[in-house]
Design a protein around this motif. Structure first.
Motif, PDB file in Angstrom:
ATOM      1  N   LEU A 244       0.688  -1.420   0.309  1.00 24.39           N
ATOM      2  CA  LEU A 244      -0.022  -0.118   0.113  1.00 24.39           C
ATOM      3  C   LEU A 244       0.627   0.945  -0.137  1.00 24.39           C
ATOM      4  O   LEU A 244       0.331   2.340  -0.666  1.00 24.39           O
ATOM      5  CB  LEU A 244      -1.189  -0.194   1.081  1.00 24.39           C
ATOM      6  CG  LEU A 244      -1.896   1.231   1.447  1.00 24.39           C
ATOM      7  CD1 LEU A 244      -2.913   0.800   0.263  1.00 24.39           C
ATOM      8  CD2 LEU A 244      -2.662   0.855   2.393  1.00 24.39           C
ATOM      9  N   ALA A 245       1.618   1.330   1.105  1.00 22.43           N
ATOM     10  CA  ALA A 245       3.197   2.548   0.920  1.00 22.43           C
ATOM     11  C   ALA A 245       2.923   2.553  -0.645  1.00 22.43           C
ATOM     12  O   ALA A 245       3.660   3.710  -0.979  1.00 22.43           O
ATOM     13  CB  ALA A 245       4.102   1.903   1.582  1.00 22.43           C
ATOM     14  N   GLN A 246       4.518   1.516  -1.390  1.00 17.31           N
ATOM     15  CA  GLN A 246       4.676   1.930  -2.491  1.00 17.31           C
ATOM     16  C   GLN A 246       3.462   2.540  -3.516  1.00 17.31           C
ATOM     17  O   GLN A 246       4.224   3.000  -3.953  1.00 17.31           O
ATOM     18  CB  GLN A 246       5.454   0.617  -3.238  1.00 17.31           C
ATOM     19  CG  GLN A 246       6.417  -0.100  -2.086  1.00 17.31           C
ATOM     20  CD  GLN A 246       6.576  -1.450  -2.485  1.00 17.31           C
ATOM     21  OE1 GLN A 246       6.093  -2.194  -3.126  1.00 17.31           O
ATOM     22  NE2 GLN A 246       7.488  -1.698  -2.707  1.00 17.31           N
ATOM     23  N   SER A 257       4.139  11.997   1.044  1.00 18.53           N
ATOM     24  CA  SER A 257       4.918  11.652   1.031  1.00 18.53           C
ATOM     25  C   SER A 257       6.118  11.451   1.750  1.00 18.53           C
ATOM     26  O   SER A 257       6.301  10.220   2.123  1.00 18.53           O
ATOM     27  CB  SER A 257       5.432  11.761  -0.377  1.00 18.53           C
ATOM     28  OG  SER A 257       6.660  11.491  -1.067  1.00 18.53           O
ATOM     29  N   TRP A 258       6.320  12.009   2.705  1.00 21.35           N
ATOM     30  CA  TRP A 258       7.660  11.488   3.404  1.00 21.35           C
ATOM     31  C   TRP A 258       7.108  10.714   4.584  1.00 21.35           C
ATOM     32  O   TRP A 258       8.003  10.108   4.734  1.00 21.35           O
ATOM     33  CB  TRP A 258       8.177  13.015   4.473  1.00 21.35           C
ATOM     34  CG  TRP A 258       8.391  14.021   3.453  1.00 21.35           C
ATOM     35  CD1 TRP A 258       8.920  14.324   2.272  1.00 21.35           C
ATOM     36  CD2 TRP A 258       8.704  15.592   4.124  1.00 21.35           C
ATOM     37  NE1 TRP A 258       8.744  15.249   1.730  1.00 21.35           N
ATOM     38  CE2 TRP A 258       8.225  16.058   3.010  1.00 21.35           C
ATOM     39  CE3 TRP A 258       8.296  16.092   5.316  1.00 21.35           C
ATOM     40  CZ2 TRP A 258       8.682  17.733   3.367  1.00 21.35           C
ATOM     41  CZ3 TRP A 258       7.693  17.184   4.993  1.00 21.35           C
ATOM     42  CH2 TRP A 258       8.200  18.310   4.035  1.00 21.35           C
ATOM     43  N   THR A 259       5.939  10.943   5.347  1.00 18.07           N
ATOM     44  CA  THR A 259       5.984   9.646   6.197  1.00 18.07           C
ATOM     45  C   THR A 259       5.717   7.969   5.393  1.00 18.07           C
ATOM     46  O   THR A 259       5.557   7.252   6.201  1.00 18.07           O
ATOM     47  CB  THR A 259       4.396  10.736   6.727  1.00 18.07           C
ATOM     48  OG1 THR A 259       3.709  10.435   5.740  1.00 18.07           O
ATOM     49  CG2 THR A 259       4.956  11.440   8.093  1.00 18.07           C
ATOM     50  N   ILE A 260       4.951   7.850   4.693  1.00 16.68           N
ATOM     51  CA  ILE A 260       4.512   6.839   3.678  1.00 16.68           C
ATOM     52  C   ILE A 260       5.936   6.015   3.559  1.00 16.68           C
ATOM     53  O   ILE A 260       6.209   5.061   3.498  1.00 16.68           O
ATOM     54  CB  ILE A 260       3.492   7.352   2.135  1.00 16.68           C
ATOM     55  CG1 ILE A 260       2.179   7.712   3.354  1.00 16.68           C
ATOM     56  CG2 ILE A 260       3.678   6.148   1.514  1.00 16.68           C
ATOM     57  CD1 ILE A 260       1.370   8.021   1.815  1.00 16.68           C
ATOM     58  N   ALA A 261       7.150   7.072   2.741  1.00 17.91           N
ATOM     59  CA  ALA A 261       8.453   6.771   3.243  1.00 17.91           C
ATOM     60  C   ALA A 261       8.848   6.082   3.500  1.00 17.91           C
ATOM     61  O   ALA A 261       9.639   4.804   4.259  1.00 17.91           O
ATOM     62  CB  ALA A 261       9.299   7.479   2.151  1.00 17.91           C
ATOM     63  N   LEU A 262       8.732   7.241   5.017  1.00 17.56           N
ATOM     64  CA  LEU A 262       9.230   5.785   6.671  1.00 17.56           C
ATOM     65  C   LEU A 262       8.554   4.962   7.025  1.00 17.56           C
ATOM     66  O   LEU A 262       9.523   3.970   7.303  1.00 17.56           O
ATOM     67  CB  LEU A 262       9.464   7.035   7.845  1.00 17.56           C
ATOM     68  CG  LEU A 262       9.744   7.045   8.777  1.00 17.56           C
ATOM     69  CD1 LEU A 262      11.433   6.582   8.665  1.00 17.56           C
ATOM     70  CD2 LEU A 262       9.812   7.897   9.393  1.00 17.56           C
ATOM     71  N   ALA A 263       7.147   5.063   6.525  1.00 21.17           N
ATOM     72  CA  ALA A 263       6.563   3.615   6.900  1.00 21.17           C
ATOM     73  C   ALA A 263       6.661   2.071   5.963  1.00 21.17           C
ATOM     74  O   ALA A 263       6.997   0.835   6.196  1.00 21.17           O
ATOM     75  CB  ALA A 263       5.106   3.927   6.799  1.00 21.17           C
ATOM     76  N   ARG A 264       7.146   3.214   4.782  1.00 20.15           N
ATOM     77  CA  ARG A 264       7.482   1.401   3.687  1.00 20.15           C
ATOM     78  C   ARG A 264       8.921   1.298   4.101  1.00 20.15           C
ATOM     79  O   ARG A 264       9.082   0.448   3.904  1.00 20.15           O
ATOM     80  CB  ARG A 264       7.927   2.424   2.053  1.00 20.15           C
ATOM     81  CG  ARG A 264       8.775   2.048   1.284  1.00 20.15           C
ATOM     82  CD  ARG A 264       8.369   2.384  -0.372  1.00 20.15           C
ATOM     83  NE  ARG A 264       9.227   1.708  -0.929  1.00 20.15           N
ATOM     84  CZ  ARG A 264       9.596   1.878  -1.544  1.00 20.15           C
ATOM     85  NH1 ARG A 264      10.693   3.124  -1.338  1.00 20.15           N
ATOM     86  NH2 ARG A 264      10.804   1.398  -2.578  1.00 20.15           N
ATOM     87  N   SER A 265       9.809   2.097   4.075  1.00 21.44           N
ATOM     88  CA  SER A 265      11.248   1.760   5.115  1.00 21.44           C
ATOM     89  C   SER A 265      11.296   0.789   6.277  1.00 21.44           C
ATOM     90  O   SER A 265      11.964  -0.168   6.254  1.00 21.44           O
ATOM     91  CB  SER A 265      12.481   2.969   5.265  1.00 21.44           C
ATOM     92  OG  SER A 265      13.598   2.155   5.594  1.00 21.44           O
ATOM     93  N   PHE A 266      10.197   1.500   7.110  1.00 19.88           N
ATOM     94  CA  PHE A 266       9.487   0.341   8.778  1.00 19.88           C
ATOM     95  C   PHE A 266       9.543  -1.032   8.418  1.00 19.88           C
ATOM     96  O   PHE A 266       9.890  -2.080   8.577  1.00 19.88           O
ATOM     97  CB  PHE A 266       8.655   0.768   9.075  1.00 19.88           C
ATOM     98  CG  PHE A 266       8.870  -0.294  10.109  1.00 19.88           C
ATOM     99  CD1 PHE A 266       9.035   0.975  11.236  1.00 19.88           C
ATOM    100  CD2 PHE A 266       7.285  -0.766  10.432  1.00 19.88           C
ATOM    101  CE1 PHE A 266       9.337  -0.834  13.151  1.00 19.88           C
ATOM    102  CE2 PHE A 266       7.221  -1.183  11.785  1.00 19.88           C
ATOM    103  CZ  PHE A 266       8.096  -1.729  12.936  1.00 19.88           C
ATOM    104  N   ALA A 267       8.423  -1.050   7.117  1.00 16.42           N
ATOM    105  CA  ALA A 267       8.120  -2.164   6.669  1.00 16.42           C
ATOM    106  C   ALA A 267       8.999  -2.866   5.804  1.00 16.42           C
ATOM    107  O   ALA A 267       9.321  -4.578   6.679  1.00 16.42           O
ATOM    108  CB  ALA A 267       6.777  -2.509   5.154  1.00 16.42           C
TER     109      ALA A 267
END
Length: 695
Positions: A244-246, A257-267
């Protein structure tokens, strides 16, 4: 000027501040308030705490000169903006693996004391009622939506869910607010720990917004996407969260965009795809300099580097993160040091930070990171912890309770006990016992709580007609059973199965099937013991129930046509309860155990034993009376001071009465009470024995 300020805030906060200042120079009145509100929200949203605190102080000063009605327009603007910021901050917290509900103080709660918040809530209620009277449905729904947001910002999640349901029922025609309320209810479910329901609702809202052509639907869709990613992370569904983040990262811009990128990195980190996780973090902290967001990115990079085996680089990142968090005077230092302790415990500055943490501007004793730092440092938690702040002193309890009763005149003539009497009741409480008195007014539910630790008062926005409706449907609707559990029981924060809840109430609360109320960990029956206060007793309260007992058992009354009642009383001797005298059939003329009854009389072989006669029975003081019959504690439609068989036995000298509020079958009563007496014989109290027998 404001637009330029917002544009440069992420990368050049000093320049942005100069634009904001120029905007303020030519402003006055409500316009000045809105500019201050937007400045404050922008800086908090970006995590730039130094600027945010300065502006929130200035906004607070501005608001202090206005009455609630005048400041309504400014605050109405702040609330939705702040809620958006809270969602974003909440996603950061999930990425940091924290259940941090208190550290990121909401702007609204920073800006308003409880008196101003209460005044604003009254204002919103008034606008809702006036709009409905005028037939302006959209204005009514707008006021209700703002009230929901206010409750969420105050942490009143169960009440917010009730209002969301009410609003969605009102918006069946236009459905302009229906999806927004679905989104808000999703957030409330999440805060209550109900992640599966939160995920279901936010996913539904996101899909509706994605298909909508209404103005701002795209922004709402992106908000829902961030929430959905956060819920998936909460539920440790890392692959769906990553997908979903991607899907949304390329569609969003700015902080979304920044918070989604951080969440993507976390996953990716959780899936141990280290190189991809590191790549996703590139340049993120440069998007919002000198902010807690940059601190979060540095910490996250340190953890990824550690996973790659690059320990020295990881520790350098952590040191930079600690330095920046300290510069911001942020409690996020605790998160940095906890990760430090995880990666290199021998050098983590736990004690150094523990000695300073109470002085930080955003310090909160409820913050789990703060508690963990203090514990690991071997220091005791602050005396101002959540447990001590939860309870009121006797003086403060009486003050708050009497103020409530003055504002709700009918309460004094409806509740069983006045506040001074509740204080007296507190003196006889056993350990692990909580006593709560409910008052269901036309638009408020009041809870007065007494416990060995202290006192509490809760006032919840729940209309009486809603409670009446729920009481009729709770047996067949699991969601209503859950709503009642959230509203009536979970605010009490009961701990452990051995906690006994004593309930005082009136009207529908007396006949409510409390066993069925659903809490987060299961039904009330499965989680706690409970007792219903049916009336005053003349007998001293028994402190021990350890047998053996002398039991007078009556059953098999011929006129009652209840064959199982004879078997029930005859089997009591085999339970080990003690000495049992059994009166069966025609020999049964007085006291009863297993027979038929109505709310007003007990059926005996030679005629009914009426409720008036029970009041004058010469019961042994402190006796336990068990009515294995129908409706022995059913108040029917009596609103206050109900007269029931159970109340009559208490007045006659019984210490406790076990009775039903509904009709029961002959075989059900037999199975339950034989098991009940076995538990009593084992040394359990009546409340505990009844709970175990039901289970």
């Amino acid at each position: 000027m404001v637009t330029l300020g917002k544009r440069y805030s992420p990368s050049k906060p000093q320049l942005a501040q100069s634009y904001f200042t120029r905007a303020l120079e030519g402003s006055s009145g409500k316009l000045r308030g809105r500019i201050l509100a937007e400045m404050t929200d922008t800086y908090y949203e970006l995590g730039q705490l130094s600027f945010a605190r300065k502006n929130s102080d200035e906004l607070q000063s501005y608001l202090s000169g206005l009455d609630p009605a005048e400041s309504f327009e400014v605050l109405r603007y702040v609330e939705p903006q702040t809620l958006d910021r809270e969602w974003s901050q909440s996603l950061w917290s999930r990425v940091w693996e924290l259940d941090d509900r208190s550290a990121n103080r909401r702007i609204f709660c920073r800006l308003n004391d409880s008196e101003r918040q209460s005044a604003l809530e009254k204002n919103l209620k008034k606008r809702f009622e006036e709009s409905q009277t005028a037939g302006d449905q959209l204005a009514a729904l707008h006021a209700l939506s703002l009230q929901v947001q206010l409750m969420i910002l105050q942490g009143r999640y169960a009440e917010a869910l009730v209002l969301c349901e009410k609003g969605q029922k009102l918006d069946l025609e236009t459905r302009l607010y229906h999806t927004q309320l679905e989104q808000l209810s999703s957030y409330a479910h999440s805060r209550l720990g109900e992640h599966a329901e939160a995920l279901r609702k936010v996913r539904k809202a996101r899909q509706v917004f994605a298909e909508s052509e209404r103005f701002s639907a795209t922004d709402a869709e992106f908000d829902c996407a961030q929430m959905e990613i956060g819920y998936l992370l909460d539920m440790r569904q890392f692959e769906p969260a990553l997908n979903l983040a991607q899907a949304y990262q390329s569609l969003t811009e700015g902080q979304d965009s920044w918070t989604i990128a951080l969440a993507r990195s976390f996953a990716l980190l959780k899936l141990k795809r280290w190189e991809q996780a590191l790549e996703a973090l590139k340049g993120l902290e440069d998007n919002s300099v000198d902010s807690v967001f940059a601190v979060a990115v540095k910490c996250h990079r340190a953890e990824v580097l550690s996973g790659l085996g690059r320990h020295a680089e990881a520790m350098e990142e952590l040191k930079e993160a600690r330095k920046l968090a300290a510069k911001l005077d942020s409690v996020r230092q605790c998160d940095v040091v906890l990760l430090w302790n995880k990666l290199e415990a021998e050098t983590a500055p736990l004690k150094e930070l523990a000695g300073q943490v109470h002085t930080l501007p955003d310090y909160s004793p409820d913050n789990p990171a703060v508690s963990r730092v203090l514990t690991l440092a071997g220091l005791e938690s602050s005396p101002d912890n959540s447990q001590s702040r939860r309870w009121l002193s006797q003086v403060e309890f009486l003050r708050q309770a009497n103020e409530l009763m003055a504002s709700l005149p009918e309460m004094a003539t409806t509740v069983p006990l006045l506040p001074t009497s509740l204080v007296q009741e507190a003196k006889s409480l056993r350990a692990k016992e909580v006593k709560v008195q409910y008052y269901a007014g036309p638009s408020d539910l009041v809870m007065m709580v007494v416990a060995p630790e202290g006192f509490a008062v809760h006032r919840l926005a729940l209309e009486r007609k809603t409670l009446d409706d729920w009481a009729t449907r709770v047996r067949t609707d699991p969601e209503i059973a859950r709503q009642l559990g959230r509203i009536l029981v979970e605010p009490l924060e009961l701990e452990g199965q051995d906690t006994t809840l004593t309930i005082l109430g009136h009207g529908p609360l007396l006949a409510l099937p409390w066993d069925l109320l659903r809490l987060q960990d299961g039904r009330l029956l499965e989680c706690h013991q409970w007792r219903l206060w049916a009336g005053p007793t003349l007998a001293p309260r028994r402190t021990k129930w350890n047998g053996p007992y002398q039991v007078l058992a009556l059953g098999g009354v011929k006129a009652s046509k209840l064959p199982a009642s004879r078997r029930e009383v005859e089997s009591l001797a085999s339970t080990g309860i003690g000495s049992v005298d059994v009166l069966n059939g025609e020999s049964a003329t007085q006291k009863q155990l297993a027979t038929h009854s109505t709310p007003k009389e007990i059926l005996l072989s030679d005629g009914p034993l009426t409720i008036d006669e029970i009041y004058s029975l010469p019961l042994r003081p402190g006796a336990l009376v068990v009515l294995s019959s129908c409706e022995g504690a059913n108040p029917k439609s009596q609103e206050r001071g109900p007269v029931t068989l159970a109340a009559a036995f208490l007045a006659a000298g019984a210490s406790e009465v076990v009775a039903a509020t509904e009709r029961v079958t002959d075989r059900e009563a037999e199975a339950l009470f034989v098991e009940f007496y076995k538990k009593m014989a084992a040394g359990l109290t009546p409340s505990a024995a009844l709970q175990k027998a039901k289970l």
